[in-house]
Design a protein around this motif. Structure first.
Motif, PDB file in Angstrom:
ATOM      1  N   THR A 213      48.734  46.377  33.900  1.00 24.19           N
ATOM      2  CA  THR A 213      48.065  45.099  33.820  1.00 24.19           C
ATOM      3  C   THR A 213      49.010  44.782  35.668  1.00 24.19           C
ATOM      4  O   THR A 213      48.046  43.616  35.889  1.00 24.19           O
ATOM      5  N   GLY A 214      49.776  44.850  36.062  1.00 26.56           N
ATOM      6  CA  GLY A 214      50.168  44.557  36.996  1.00 26.56           C
ATOM      7  C   GLY A 214      49.459  44.901  38.060  1.00 26.56           C
ATOM      8  O   GLY A 214      49.653  43.991  38.919  1.00 26.56           O
ATOM      9  N   LEU A 215      48.299  46.221  38.649  1.00 30.14           N
ATOM     10  CA  LEU A 215      48.043  46.257  39.400  1.00 30.14           C
ATOM     11  C   LEU A 215      46.999  45.687  39.353  1.00 30.14           C
ATOM     12  O   LEU A 215      46.213  45.519  40.581  1.00 30.14           O
ATOM     13  N   GLY A 216      46.461  45.097  37.941  1.00 33.11           N
ATOM     14  CA  GLY A 216      45.058  44.421  37.853  1.00 33.11           C
ATOM     15  C   GLY A 216      45.300  42.611  38.668  1.00 33.11           C
ATOM     16  O   GLY A 216      44.455  42.717  39.297  1.00 33.11           O
ATOM     17  N   ILE A 217      46.086  42.445  38.095  1.00 34.98           N
ATOM     18  CA  ILE A 217      46.659  41.049  38.591  1.00 34.98           C
ATOM     19  C   ILE A 217      46.504  41.109  40.487  1.00 34.98           C
ATOM     20  O   ILE A 217      46.030  40.175  41.191  1.00 34.98           O
ATOM     21  N   VAL A 218      47.212  42.148  40.366  1.00 42.99           N
ATOM     22  CA  VAL A 218      47.535  42.409  41.928  1.00 42.99           C
ATOM     23  C   VAL A 218      45.895  42.157  42.580  1.00 42.99           C
ATOM     24  O   VAL A 218      45.775  41.363  43.484  1.00 42.99           O
ATOM     25  N   ALA A 219      45.665  43.278  42.283  1.00 47.92           N
ATOM     26  CA  ALA A 219      44.012  43.048  42.537  1.00 47.92           C
ATOM     27  C   ALA A 219      43.124  41.674  42.609  1.00 47.92           C
ATOM     28  O   ALA A 219      42.941  41.314  43.743  1.00 47.92           O
ATOM     29  N   VAL A 220      43.080  40.811  41.334  1.00 45.87           N
ATOM     30  CA  VAL A 220      42.472  39.519  41.136  1.00 45.87           C
ATOM     31  C   VAL A 220      43.420  39.057  41.973  1.00 45.87           C
ATOM     32  O   VAL A 220      42.437  38.225  43.042  1.00 45.87           O
ATOM     33  N   LEU A 221      44.388  38.625  42.376  1.00 54.02           N
ATOM     34  CA  LEU A 221      44.700  37.824  42.608  1.00 54.02           C
ATOM     35  C   LEU A 221      44.794  37.135  44.284  1.00 54.02           C
ATOM     36  O   LEU A 221      45.064  36.623  44.965  1.00 54.02           O
ATOM     37  N   PHE A 222      45.676  39.016  44.764  1.00 50.92           N
ATOM     38  CA  PHE A 222      45.461  38.897  46.421  1.00 50.92           C
ATOM     39  C   PHE A 222      44.338  39.835  46.709  1.00 50.92           C
ATOM     40  O   PHE A 222      43.030  38.203  47.412  1.00 50.92           O
ATOM     41  N   PRO A 223      43.474  40.554  47.013  1.00 54.00           N
ATOM     42  CA  PRO A 223      42.012  40.846  47.379  1.00 54.00           C
ATOM     43  C   PRO A 223      41.188  39.418  47.108  1.00 54.00           C
ATOM     44  O   PRO A 223      39.968  39.084  47.872  1.00 54.00           O
ATOM     45  N   GLY A 224      41.492  39.639  45.599  1.00 55.10           N
ATOM     46  CA  GLY A 224      40.093  38.891  44.698  1.00 55.10           C
ATOM     47  C   GLY A 224      40.306  37.428  44.784  1.00 55.10           C
ATOM     48  O   GLY A 224      39.499  37.380  44.573  1.00 55.10           O
TER      49      GLY A 224
END
Lengths: 805, 55
Positions: A213-224
């Motif tokens: 979840t942490g990784l997914g949130i990072v991906a969605v929040l920063f590059p996404g």
């Protein structure tokens, strides 16, 4: 060095005092010579020696030209920066790069020159970074050295590069972060799936889920984040945009996944979310690079316009300054052979100007005091002084460049179509998700939420968003490799179905180079005619000079007068006039009946007649004709076989056009001559529903090219052509048009197939999700498969055949 | 399986250090030109190149 007992260096021609052959002035030349010799490419020296003479004669002038490289004012943003260790770094544009050997030569030249620490060449940008020790060498010496090797340094123009480079880096950083998150989230997901199968303990499962979840949130929040900003912008402007469904899918996935992680039940989708962000960003980056490449090819052309000017600073004194420092009202001197640095009016002198960069018109025009001249045009004859009106972006060429840049920024129609479909799609998917949720509500909240989420995830229009832009970008890139530059990807759509195709004649179907042919009369007059024509820069003049085929002594220019339809002057005491029939009649020359017959016969056979009069009596008739391109007939036949209706629109005499049409197999009814540009425009606009394609000269037919559904420019400056026409064939070959049409067909097929594949996936998956057949887990597995299949389909699709080289 | 509690963060840290290195490379401009280096590798060093400073 100027020892009388010297001989030229075998590579560069610099005098060397060594009396053995081959002799070299330096180690660099020896290496270059040995390499070239070893490859058996000694022809290089034969070819080069023909041009070397001129450069040696002009050396003193050239040498002083490089002095300006020591002035920061001249270099502008390329001015060297002093580093901590006392070395200076400068980044400059470099002309004349061809291949890997050039990179090698330049970078080795640096390591062999005392004080020049390093050179780093960037092939793509045509720039070089130079690191040197100012105590040992000056930048001017490096510039001179490179000039001698055949590479011209110029200061950078700046703006464009800076902006795109920053953007490029930003995108790459986003891709890197998304890639990191995606790959790690994926192996965590694999561990979770394996754990589900083998009965993992809850504490380990939750631990893995929290990290995923942490990784997914990072991906969605920063590059996404870029998708959310796009979606918000699309909401604000109320235009449905592909970012919208993507953002919606991302947010629903994130929210549901986070909730499931916290409550420790249901599925988490962070692997698929991160992969989605990663793939979409890669697609965008590819598109961005393709666009940037097109922009750069235009920027390279912009470098043709001069970067420095001779500013008048005293009564007879000129300073070499950077063009950027010019102000309206300044007076600059432009010597013969130089480009004019800014728009302005001629304030002294008279000359001929080659405006081909701006208009594509190869005929030089005569300018006198008061006439307007434009930046980028070349002064051909004598030194002139120009009073500056507009510089840089304000100049006409600057305006052209600006509009080309703007046009490239616009989305192509078919991409807009994909966006619209995506817009409709997001509405439908949202509605279906609601329907699913309501329909399954009886079975409990978690089942309803699970099915609705499966639907949103599986229907995420990732492949749909990727398919069209990717296919167009890939095709644009492949077309560019075949020397077909396309500004508007919509051209593919138009060219895929046959319609009407109009060709301009001169320079399009024909070679565009005049050849002269003696008809009747006195051959002696041709000598006189050539002597007069020698003073004029004009294709017909060149043809007549070639016909005379004997060296002509230079004459005084005073008496030669160029008028509409002809030219007159004095040769060996005779009054000589050369021109068409109307010109002769205007000048009251007496014309014998046999010449009128010859003129008429010449017109019928597809040539233009030119008469020569000596002392007001017509004595010779010459036929000027423009031979057909060798591939013209086969191209026309091929086009007709493909179902296109082919015709000719020309400003030339109807009879000549008809003759050409018969020769190359076009129905004379579709070969229309005697047209003004306005009439051409009208014919092209003619409101039939078929696609109308115009093939012509980027400048002379600009209006018709722009009015046609697809304009294809085969000659004329690339800037101007791309402004008027969405396609520019830089090879000038007509077979490229066939390549383009076939390539367009395949591209449209590709887009259709990719669309069908991704829509098929989505429809099947949506059906399965609505009927509760798939869990979010399967949905998450299906979703990337559709993107991957679209991606591989696009890259493997042979849209354009490889260029023969 | 308790090794997971140590191994997973370590693996992510290692990955993150790789990511940091990658971002550093991008910011330093190593990805600006993707064509010339591919050509440069084909060129044989002549041997007596002076020591050059990396930019």
């Amino acid at each position: 060095m100027t020892d009388t007992r010297s001989q030229p260096c075998s590579h560069c021609g610099e005098p060397v005092s060594v009396m053995v052959a081959p002799a070299f002035c330096c180690n660099g030349c020896r290496v270059a010579y040995e390499l070239i010799h070893g490859w058996g490419l000694d022809n290089y020296y034969d070819l080069r020696d023909q041009s070397v003479d001129g450069s040696i004669a002009s050396k003193p002038q050239e040498d002083s030209r490089y002095e300006v490289f020591n002035s920061d004012a001249f270099l502008g943003i390329s001015a060297p920066i002093t580093g901590a260790d006392g070395l200076m770094t400068a980044e400059l544009a470099i002309d004349g790069l061809h291949c890997a050997a050039c990179v090698w030569l330049i970078e080795n030249a640096a390591s062999r020159t005392i004080g020049w620490t390093m050179a780093r060449v960037k092939m793509v940008d045509h720039t070089v970074r130079i690191l040197f020790d100012p105590k040992q060498i000056q930048l001017s010496q490096i510039a001179r050295l490179l000039g001698r090797l055949g590479y011209q340094l110029t200061p950078l123009t700046g703006r464009l590069e800076d902006h795109t480079e920053r953007e490029n880096r930003r995108m790459l950083v986003r891709i890197a972060i998304a890639g990191f998150c995606a790959t790690n989230a994926m192996w965590i997901a694999i561990a979770l799936y394996a754990g589900d199968a083998s009965g993992v303990s809850t504490i380990h499962r939750d631990f893995l889920r929290i990290f995923g979840t942490g990784l997914g949130i990072v991906a969605v929040l920063f590059p996404g984040r870029t998708f959310f900003t796009g979606a918000i912008a699309s909401l604000r402007t109320r235009t449905p945009h592909m970012d919208l469904p993507v953002a919606l899918g991302l947010s629903v996935g994130t929210v549901v996944g986070t909730v499931n992680t916290i409550i420790g039940r249901g599925d988490v989708y962070f692997d698929s979310l991160a992969v989605l962000v990663f793939l979409l960003l890669i697609g965008r980056w590819i598109q961005f690079r393709q666009q940037h490449r097109a922009a750069k090819s235009v920027d390279l052309l912009l470098r043709i316009t001069p970067r420095h000017a001779h500013l008048k600073s005293g009564s007879d004194q000129y300073d070499l300054v950077s063009v950027d420092s010019l102000q309206p009202g300044d007076i600059v001197r432009v010597v013969a052979g130089e480009s004019i640095p800014a728009d302005g009016s001629l304030c002294s002198g008279q000359s001929f100007i080659d405006r081909s960069l701006l208009t594509g018109e190869s005929e030089p025009i005569s300018v006198v005091v008061g006439d307007e001249v434009c930046a980028g045009t070349v002064n051909l004859q004598q030194s002139i002084q120009v009073c500056v009106d507009a510089v840089g972006e304000q100049s006409r060429i600057g305006q052209v460049m600006k509009s080309v840049e703007e046009a490239m920024g616009e989305k192509t129609r078919i991409v807009q179509l994909a966006d619209r479909v995506g817009g409709v799609f997001v509405v439908i998917v949202t509605l279906l998700a609601m329907v699913t949720f309501v329909a399954w509500f009886d079975h409990g909240l978690s089942v309803a939420a699970s099915n609705a989420t499966s639907l949103l995830i599986v229907a995420c229009p990732c492949a749909l968003a990727l398919a069209t832009p990717l296919a167009i970008s890939v095709s644009l890139g492949r077309a560019a490799k075949n020397r077909i530059l396309i500004r508007d990807g919509g051209a593919f759509q138009q060219l895929a179905k046959p319609g009407k195709i109009w060709f301009d004649k001169t320079g399009t179907l024909t070679k565009g180079q005049m050849t002269a042919e003696f008809l009747i009369g006195s051959t002696d007059a041709i000598r006189h005619a050539a002597a007069i024509e020698n003073e004029v820069c004009h294709p017909i003049a060149d043809a007549i000079i070639r016909l005379a085929a004997e060296p002509i002594a230079a004459k005084s220019t005073e008496s030669t007068k160029v008028e509409f339809g002809g030219v007159s002057g004095r040769s060996e005491g005779h009054r000589v006039a050369i021109g068409n029939l109307a010109f002769m009649q205007r000048n009251n020359a007496s014309i014998d009946g046999s010449f009128v017959d010859a003129v008429n016969a010449s017109v019928v056979s597809g040539g233009s007649p030119v008469l020569v009069a000596i002392d007001a009596v017509v004595v010779t008739a010459i036929r000027i004709s423009d031979p057909l391109k060798p591939e013209a007939t086969s191209t026309i036949a091929r086009l007709q076989a493909l179902g296109w209706q082919v015709g000719i629109l020309s400003g030339d005499h109807s009879d000549i056009v008809g003759g050409v049409a018969t020769i190359i197999g076009i129905d004379p009814a579709h070969a229309i001559g005697d047209l003004s540009p306005e009439q051409k425009l009208q014919i092209v606009r003619d409101g039939s529903s078929d696609t109308v394609v115009m093939v012509g000269d980027g400048a002379n037919d600009a209006a018709a090219l722009a009015a046609a559904d697809v304009g294809i420019a085969v000659r004329g400056g690339a800037e101007v052509s791309l402004q008027a026409a969405p396609v520019f064939v830089s090879s000038g070959s007509l077979t490229s048009i066939i390549d383009l049409i076939l390539g367009s067909r395949r591209t449209m097929w590709l887009i259709g197939t990719a669309f069908a594949v991704s829509l098929g996936y989505n429809i099947v998956a949506v059906g399965l999700a609505m009927t509760g057949q798939i869990t979010p887990l399967v949905a998450a597995l299906l979703m990337p498969i559709s993107s991957v299949s679209v991606l591989s389909l696009t890259l493997a699709w042979p849209t354009f055949r490889e260029s023969p080289s | 399986m308790s090794v997971l509690f140590i191994a997973l963060p370590i693996a992510l840290l290692l990955g993150a250090s790789g990511l940091a290195a990658c971002i550093y490379c991008i910011r330093a401009g190593q990805y600006d030109d993707l064509e010339t280096p591919a050509i440069r590798i084909l060129v044989e060093d002549v041997g007596d190149r002076k020591k050059t400073k990396r930019l």
